[in-house]
Design an enzyme around this catalytic site. Structure first.
Site, PDB file in Angstrom:
ATOM      1  N   LYS A  90       0.798  -1.451  -0.099  1.00 49.19           N
ATOM      2  CA  LYS A  90       0.056   0.247  -0.057  1.00 49.19           C
ATOM      3  C   LYS A  90       0.621   1.527  -0.199  1.00 49.19           C
ATOM      4  O   LYS A  90       1.446   1.752   1.567  1.00 49.19           O
ATOM      5  CB  LYS A  90      -0.855   0.004   1.164  1.00 49.19           C
ATOM      6  CG  LYS A  90      -1.793   1.176   1.195  1.00 49.19           C
ATOM      7  CD  LYS A  90      -2.886   1.150   2.260  1.00 49.19           C
ATOM      8  CE  LYS A  90      -3.954   2.516   2.622  1.00 49.19           C
ATOM      9  NZ  LYS A  90      -4.537   2.379   3.438  1.00 49.19           N
TER      10      LYS A  90
ATOM     11  N   LYS B 139      -2.011  -1.577  -4.222  1.00 49.09           N
ATOM     12  CA  LYS B 139      -2.964  -0.176  -3.521  1.00 49.09           C
ATOM     13  C   LYS B 139      -1.865   1.023  -3.880  1.00 49.09           C
ATOM     14  O   LYS B 139      -1.065   1.354  -3.264  1.00 49.09           O
ATOM     15  CB  LYS B 139      -3.485  -0.344  -2.609  1.00 49.09           C
ATOM     16  CG  LYS B 139      -4.845   0.753  -2.296  1.00 49.09           C
ATOM     17  CD  LYS B 139      -5.142   0.344  -0.869  1.00 49.09           C
ATOM     18  CE  LYS B 139      -5.759   1.490  -1.136  1.00 49.09           C
ATOM     19  NZ  LYS B 139      -6.298   1.387   1.030  1.00 49.09           N
TER      20      LYS B 139
HETATM   21  C1  PBG Z   1      -6.620   4.024   5.131  1.00 56.77           C
HETATM   22  C2  PBG Z   1      -7.458   3.787   3.420  1.00 56.77           C
HETATM   23  C3  PBG Z   1      -7.541   4.014   2.998  1.00 56.77           C
HETATM   24  C4  PBG Z   1      -8.420   3.537   1.974  1.00 56.77           C
HETATM   25  C5  PBG Z   1      -8.702   2.128   1.635  1.00 56.77           C
HETATM   26  N1  PBG Z   1      -8.382   2.063   3.736  1.00 56.77           N
HETATM   27  C6  PBG Z   1      -7.359   5.894   2.495  1.00 56.77           C
HETATM   28  C7  PBG Z   1      -5.537   5.904   3.140  1.00 56.77           C
HETATM   29  O1  PBG Z   1      -4.511   4.628   3.472  1.00 56.77           O
HETATM   30  O2  PBG Z   1      -5.909   7.053   3.933  1.00 56.77           O
HETATM   31  C8  PBG Z   1      -8.001   4.713   0.168  1.00 56.77           C
HETATM   32  C9  PBG Z   1      -9.404   3.359  -0.650  1.00 56.77           C
HETATM   33  C10 PBG Z   1      -9.256   4.753  -1.769  1.00 56.77           C
HETATM   34  O3  PBG Z   1      -8.624   5.710  -2.022  1.00 56.77           O
HETATM   35  O4  PBG Z   1     -10.455   3.955  -2.613  1.00 56.77           O
HETATM   36  N2  PBG Z   1      -6.666   2.573   6.359  1.00 56.77           N
END
Ligand code: PBG
Length: 337
Positions: free
Chosen positions: A208, A261
């Site tokens: 991520k 991601k």
């Molecule tokens: C945070 C989380 C995020 C997303 C999913 N879980 C955002 C972040 O890390 O600030 C983003 C998903 C998206 O942008 O569609 N736990």
């Protein structure tokens, strides 16, 4: 002259790749990858109350739904063949504390949503989000040291483990740690097993990245960090070898599925994990990717449907087995004809 040049170049040409493109029928026969509704996981934003549907400005077509309307949405998604939904809570400020204690409160509306969806649409797989940020007054995925501002890794693991156990008890089929703390998969697996949730799966947000493509999601949940950024836990967009380390650790710690991601800007990472791991690979086509396509389509600058399908297919080509995408419903409608 041009004629002789053409003869010269084509005389010994045995390979003519265009032969495999000469008709729709042959293109279908040689097609390497394809999309089906079974590839999709649909993210849904849940809020407290009943009969509430709040549109999300930067994600046209997406809403925050109260539990009753979320159940109706899940019924529709099930009917069109989507196998899994991923739930995210949109918490009011009054639920947010530094320790995110609401995240493991069995009476919280998020847990009620899991129970309600499970009882009304039992065939639908429910994936739940394991991270502190929707419940954190700091807007971070980990506990913040009030003096130094540091994100405290090992203290956070206890909270994540409690959260996962609480979600499993409510009926979650797959927990998705999206926090990027070190050792979370191990801590969560251990806690789930200890509490009798041996068959609950872990889809780890393995690679991520610290991405600006999450902007619309943070608007949807009002979950942006209050101070600092997420660079000390989410990955540097410049790195790919590091994704292999994360994948190795998640496998060792007991992850069932590995996720990359965001999606489109990280197709190379999907490819690398596909080649290095035998586990199923998921990709998250995130909020900013959705917003870009929607915005360009609204302006008439792109054919929204065509670009959506091409983008989704690119994930399969890169090696993903499943796609978390806000396009799930629309793409399924096109695939179902
Ligand atoms: C945070 C989380 C995020 C997303 C999913 N879980 C955002 C972040 O890390 O600030 C983003 C998903 C998206 O942008 O569609 N736990």
């Amino acid at each position: 002259m041009a004629f002789f040049v053409a003869v010269f170049y084509t005389k010994n040409m045995k390979q003519r790749p265009r032969r495999n493109r000469k008709s729709q029928a042959i293109r279908d026969l040689v097609q390497e990858n394809s999309l089906t509704t079974k590839d999709f996981i649909a993210p849904l934003f849940i809020l407290e109350g009943s009969n509430i549907k709040e549109p999300i400005g930067s994600m046209p077509g997406q809403n925050r739904l109260s539990i009753d309307l979320a159940v109706e949405e899940v019924k529709q998604l099930h009917e069109i063949g989507i196998p899994c939904v991923s739930l995210f809570p949109a918490c009011p400020d009054s639920h947010k504390t530094p320790d995110a204690a609401a995240s493991y409160d069995p009476d919280h509306f998020y847990q009620a949503a899991i129970r309600e969806i499970k009882s009304q649409v039992p065939e639908m797989l429910i994936m739940t989000d394991v991270a502190m940020d929707p419940y954190s007054s700091d807007g971070h995925d980990g506990l913040v040291d009030p003096d130094s501002g540091e994100i405290l890794n090992d203290e956070t693991l206890e909270i994540l483990a409690k959260m996962a156990v609480c979600q499993a008890a409510s009926g979650s089929d797959i927990v998705g740690p999206s926090d990027m703390m070190d050792g979370r998969v191990k801590a969560i697996r251990k806690a789930l097993d200890k509490h009798g949730h041996k068959s609950v799966s872990i889809m780890s947000y393995t690679a991520k990245y610290c991405s600006a493509f999450y902007g619309p999601f943070r608007e949807a949940l009002d979950s942006a960090p209050k101070a600092g950024d997420k660079k000390t836990y989410q990955m540097n967009p410049a790195n790919v070898a590091e994704a292999e380390i994360e994948a190795y650790l998640d496998e060792q710690e007991g992850a069932d599925i590995l996720m990359v991601k965001p999606g489109l800007p990280y197709l190379d990472v999907v490819r690398v994990l596909r080649q290095k791991s035998q586990l199923p690979i998921a990709v998250y086509n995130v909020s900013g990717e959705y917003a870009m396509i929607k915005a360009a389509a609204e302006k008439g600058w792109l054919d929204g449907d065509a670009v959506m399908m091409e983008a989704l297919l690119s994930f399969k080509r890169a090696g993903a087995d499943m796609i978390l995408t806000y396009f799930a419903k629309e793409a399924a409608a096109l695939l179902n004809g």
